[in-house]
Design a protein around this motif. Structure first.
Motif, PDB file in Angstrom:
ATOM      1  N   ALA A  63       3.124   5.653  -5.948  1.00  0.00           N
ATOM      2  CA  ALA A  63       2.913   5.742  -7.452  1.00  0.00           C
ATOM      3  C   ALA A  63       1.672   6.478  -7.819  1.00  0.00           C
ATOM      4  O   ALA A  63       1.616   6.988  -8.881  1.00  0.00           O
ATOM      5  CB  ALA A  63       2.638   4.284  -7.905  1.00  0.00           C
ATOM      6  N   LEU A  64       0.712   6.762  -6.890  1.00  0.00           N
ATOM      7  CA  LEU A  64      -0.330   7.452  -7.319  1.00  0.00           C
ATOM      8  C   LEU A  64      -0.060   8.937  -7.297  1.00  0.00           C
ATOM      9  O   LEU A  64      -0.722   9.709  -7.864  1.00  0.00           O
ATOM     10  CB  LEU A  64      -1.373   7.205  -6.227  1.00  0.00           C
ATOM     11  N   LEU A  96      -8.420   3.487  -6.110  1.00  0.00           N
ATOM     12  CA  LEU A  96      -8.059   2.256  -6.489  1.00  0.00           C
ATOM     13  C   LEU A  96      -9.070   1.455  -6.287  1.00  0.00           C
ATOM     14  O   LEU A  96      -9.148   0.366  -6.707  1.00  0.00           O
ATOM     15  CB  LEU A  96      -6.832   1.599  -6.014  1.00  0.00           C
ATOM     16  N   ILE A  97      -9.928   1.578  -5.282  1.00  0.00           N
ATOM     17  CA  ILE A  97     -11.101   0.827  -5.116  1.00  0.00           C
ATOM     18  C   ILE A  97     -12.255   1.119  -5.595  1.00  0.00           C
ATOM     19  O   ILE A  97     -12.636   2.311  -5.848  1.00  0.00           O
ATOM     20  CB  ILE A  97     -11.540   1.092  -3.291  1.00  0.00           C
ATOM     21  N   THR A  98     -13.078   0.141  -6.534  1.00  0.00           N
ATOM     22  CA  THR A  98     -14.210   0.437  -7.139  1.00  0.00           C
ATOM     23  C   THR A  98     -15.438  -0.339  -6.472  1.00  0.00           C
ATOM     24  O   THR A  98     -14.993  -1.504  -6.085  1.00  0.00           O
ATOM     25  CB  THR A  98     -13.919  -0.021  -8.702  1.00  0.00           C
ATOM     26  N   GLN A 110       0.805  -1.112   0.013  1.00  0.00           N
ATOM     27  CA  GLN A 110       0.096   0.098   0.035  1.00  0.00           C
ATOM     28  C   GLN A 110       0.945   1.297  -0.089  1.00  0.00           C
ATOM     29  O   GLN A 110       0.580   2.263  -0.669  1.00  0.00           O
ATOM     30  CB  GLN A 110      -1.000   0.102   1.101  1.00  0.00           C
ATOM     31  N   GLU A 111       1.859   1.390   0.819  1.00  0.00           N
ATOM     32  CA  GLU A 111       2.934   2.663   0.841  1.00  0.00           C
ATOM     33  C   GLU A 111       3.649   2.506  -0.616  1.00  0.00           C
ATOM     34  O   GLU A 111       3.520   3.749  -0.898  1.00  0.00           O
ATOM     35  CB  GLU A 111       4.008   2.037   1.824  1.00  0.00           C
ATOM     36  N   SER A 112       3.711   1.557  -1.367  1.00  0.00           N
ATOM     37  CA  SER A 112       4.400   1.634  -2.657  1.00  0.00           C
ATOM     38  C   SER A 112       3.318   2.252  -3.675  1.00  0.00           C
ATOM     39  O   SER A 112       3.554   3.033  -4.594  1.00  0.00           O
ATOM     40  CB  SER A 112       4.869   0.286  -3.174  1.00  0.00           C
ATOM     41  N   ALA A 113       2.147   1.646  -3.508  1.00  0.00           N
ATOM     42  CA  ALA A 113       1.041   2.267  -4.191  1.00  0.00           C
ATOM     43  C   ALA A 113       0.684   3.539  -4.049  1.00  0.00           C
ATOM     44  O   ALA A 113       0.381   4.315  -5.071  1.00  0.00           O
ATOM     45  CB  ALA A 113      -0.392   1.448  -3.996  1.00  0.00           C
TER      46      ALA A 113
END
Length: 567
Positions: A25-26, A34-36, A19-22
């Motif tokens: 990147a965002l 990222l949640i749909t 999650q930290e890496s994501a």
């Protein structure tokens, strides 16, 4: 030289590290982007882990998996391609040819435009003793039911099949014919999502149980019919979830035995379109694959042109879709091929939880008949269907070839297959729009401001917008000055004009164009201009075309506007 490569171990990142890496990147966007959320209200996470799955199922993962695998009635998904015919002779020939070319089950809808004669029924009775069948009949007086009168007493146990009817049927002596059908097709075409379909299937089963002696004898006569839509993973999980729900349902009636349940499926026509019909082939392939992966016992693949009337070629293609899926993927050699997937197992559990809650809520409201009679169920489904339509009309949901990437050269086949003419489909408003524009043929043009690179993004968007109605707008040359724009607008014979360009140019061009706009022209601008909209509309601008707009509402209003200015 020796090395210790086999001894090297790679560290495994946990969810927090991922999650930290994501988030990095965002680049400033929230992680929640990222949640749909699905139409069922279920959140799709960007990643699923074993720890999350174990926590969600609280130690019941093995139970969920074993239940799904133990409640299947057969080892493979049987092909049940429907036979279409205009005469008894053609029907018999079609049935025999389909069986010879890979069909597993005779599939007949009794709504035919010919009479069922004795000779045809006798031949069908012989075929029914040799092959399984799936029949769709209207009531317990349906003429097709006479076929069972020609089957001898000592052959009845060999007859296996499924009969769907609005009435309760009792075929004496045919112990292997399932006649208690929880048919969810009507609810599906009224808009139901996966959770609602599962709950409605249980409601219908509970309704049947009111007059049944015991759950075990009922289970031998029962089957459920689902339409499988294009939401690939949801549909896989939906079929798996029903078996878990069925286990809970039978347990509630006092048995701890594993009572297999037959799941009969057909590819959904809800997303089928008469525009760019070959896309329906892709939809059907996607749906058939998810049905097989989800554990369906029977699957019918509708031909891509079934909304008009299928021919021999399209029927053969539809049959081969399923055969190719089964043969090329070897999926039938695997028990529960989607089982064990963190995502699918989590989604299955979510559907089970929500569907069981909705089922109990509707049961407490009086059961299936009560919620159908008092309008509660219809209201629930209408709300869902309205949401579906809004998503399609605003392009939040894509219907390739219909509301996006439409081919304006497509011609709609105005013939309607009476078997499916009344089905609610998401593409219907676009088909009606195309037919309406084809009759009125308003001339549409784009007034392009600036150089190509300056107006092309909006010009392409507007062209695609009009393509959904079958219209190819004409384009002006590159307009580089206000005077050129005025001259072009006053000279064009187009009835509807959309101005395309960059925002900065619009602030200068639109007021000037409105001063000279001929009365017979309806003028719009591409883009959103919230601060200027009231002023421009008061000065004579018709409106705006922009992303997220309701295409049907906008283009329908334009037809009315063009008619008005033509008077």
């Amino acid at each position: 030289m020796k090395n210790n490569m086999k001894e090297i171990e790679f560290s495994q990142a946990n969810y927090d590290q991922w999650q930290e890496s994501a988030v990095k990147a965002l680049k400033g966007k929230p992680f929640e982007s990222l949640i749909t959320k699905t139409i069922e209200g279920i959140s799709f996470e960007p990643i699923y882990t074993q720890d999350q799955l174990v926590e969600k199922l609280d130690g019941k993962l093995a139970e969920q998996v074993s239940t799904i695998r133990s409640l299947k009635t057969g080892e493979e998904c049987l092909a049940a391609q429907q036979t279409f015919a205009d005469s008894p002779e053609a029907l018999l020939q079609g049935v025999k040819e389909s069986l010879a070319k890979g069909n597993d089950i005779i599939n007949i809808d009794s709504r035919v435009n010919f009479a069922w004669d004795e000779q045809t029924l006798k031949e069908l009775s012989t075929l029914f003793t040799e092959n399984s069948f799936k029949l769709n009949i209207q009531n317990n007086q349906d003429a097709l039911l006479q076929v069972f009168n020609y089957i001898k007493e000592d052959q009845k146990d060999a007859v296996k099949g499924y009969i769907s009817s609005a009435d309760k049927l009792n075929l004496k002596g045919f112990h292997n014919v399932r006649t208690r059908n929880a048919n969810v097709l009507e609810a599906h075409y009224e808009g139901a999502h996966a959770v609602q379909e599962l709950a409605i299937a249980l409601l219908q089963a509970a309704h049947y149980m009111e007059t049944e002696e015991d759950i075990e004898s009922f289970a031998k006569k029962f089957f459920v019919t689902f339409a499988v839509d294009t939401q690939f993973f949801v549909e896989i999980a939906k079929l798996r979830a029903f078996r878990v729900l069925w286990k809970a349902f039978t347990s509630a009636y006092g048995t701890d035995k594993d009572l297999p349940v037959a799941i009969v499926t057909e590819t959904s026509l809800r997303s089928f379109s008469k525009l760019d019909v070959y896309v329906n082939l892709l939809r059907a392939g996607n749906e058939a694959f998810s049905a097989i992966l989800g554990g369906a016992d029977v699957c019918t693949v509708h031909p891509h042109d079934v909304l008009s009337f299928p021919d021999d070629k399209s029927i053969r293609i539809a049959r081969n879709v399923q055969l190719v899926v089964k043969e090329e993927t070897h999926v039938e050699h695997i028990i529960d091929p989607s089982g064990g997937s963190y995502f699918i197992e989590t989604l299955t559990a979510d559907l089970v939880k929500d569907a069981w809650a909705l089922f109990n809520e509707l049961q407490e409201a009086g059961g299936y008949n009560a919620v159908k009679t008092n309008g509660q169920l219809d209201a629930l489904l209408k709300e869902t269907m309205d949401q579906r339509m809004k998503e399609v009309e605003t392009r939040k949901k894509s219907l390739i070839g219909t509301n996006i990437y439409a081919n304006p050269a497509d011609e709609i086949d105005e013939r309607n297959n009476p078997l499916f003419a009344d089905y609610n489909r998401l593409a219907k408003p676009f088909e009606e729009l195309c037919l309406n524009y084809a009759k009125n043929q308003p001339k549409v043009a784009l007034l392009t401001i600036g150089q190509l690179k300056q107006f092309k993004p909006r010009a392409d968007f507007v062209s695609g917008f009009f393509a959904t109605a079958g219209i190819v707008p004409e384009k002006s040359p590159e307009i580089l000055s206000v005077d050129e724009a005025k001259d072009w607008l006053t000279a064009t014979d187009a009835k509807f004009v959309v101005v395309c360009g960059q925002d900065d140019a619009m602030y200068e061009y639109i007021p000037a164009l409105l001063e000279v706009k001929p009365a017979h022209i309806s003028l719009d601008v591409a883009g959103k201009f919230k601060e200027e909209q009231d002023e421009w509309i008061e000065a004579g601008l018709n409106g705006f075309i922009f992303a997220g707009q309701n295409i049907i509402e906008k283009l329908t209003s334009l037809t009315a506007d063009v008619k008005e200015v033509q008077r």
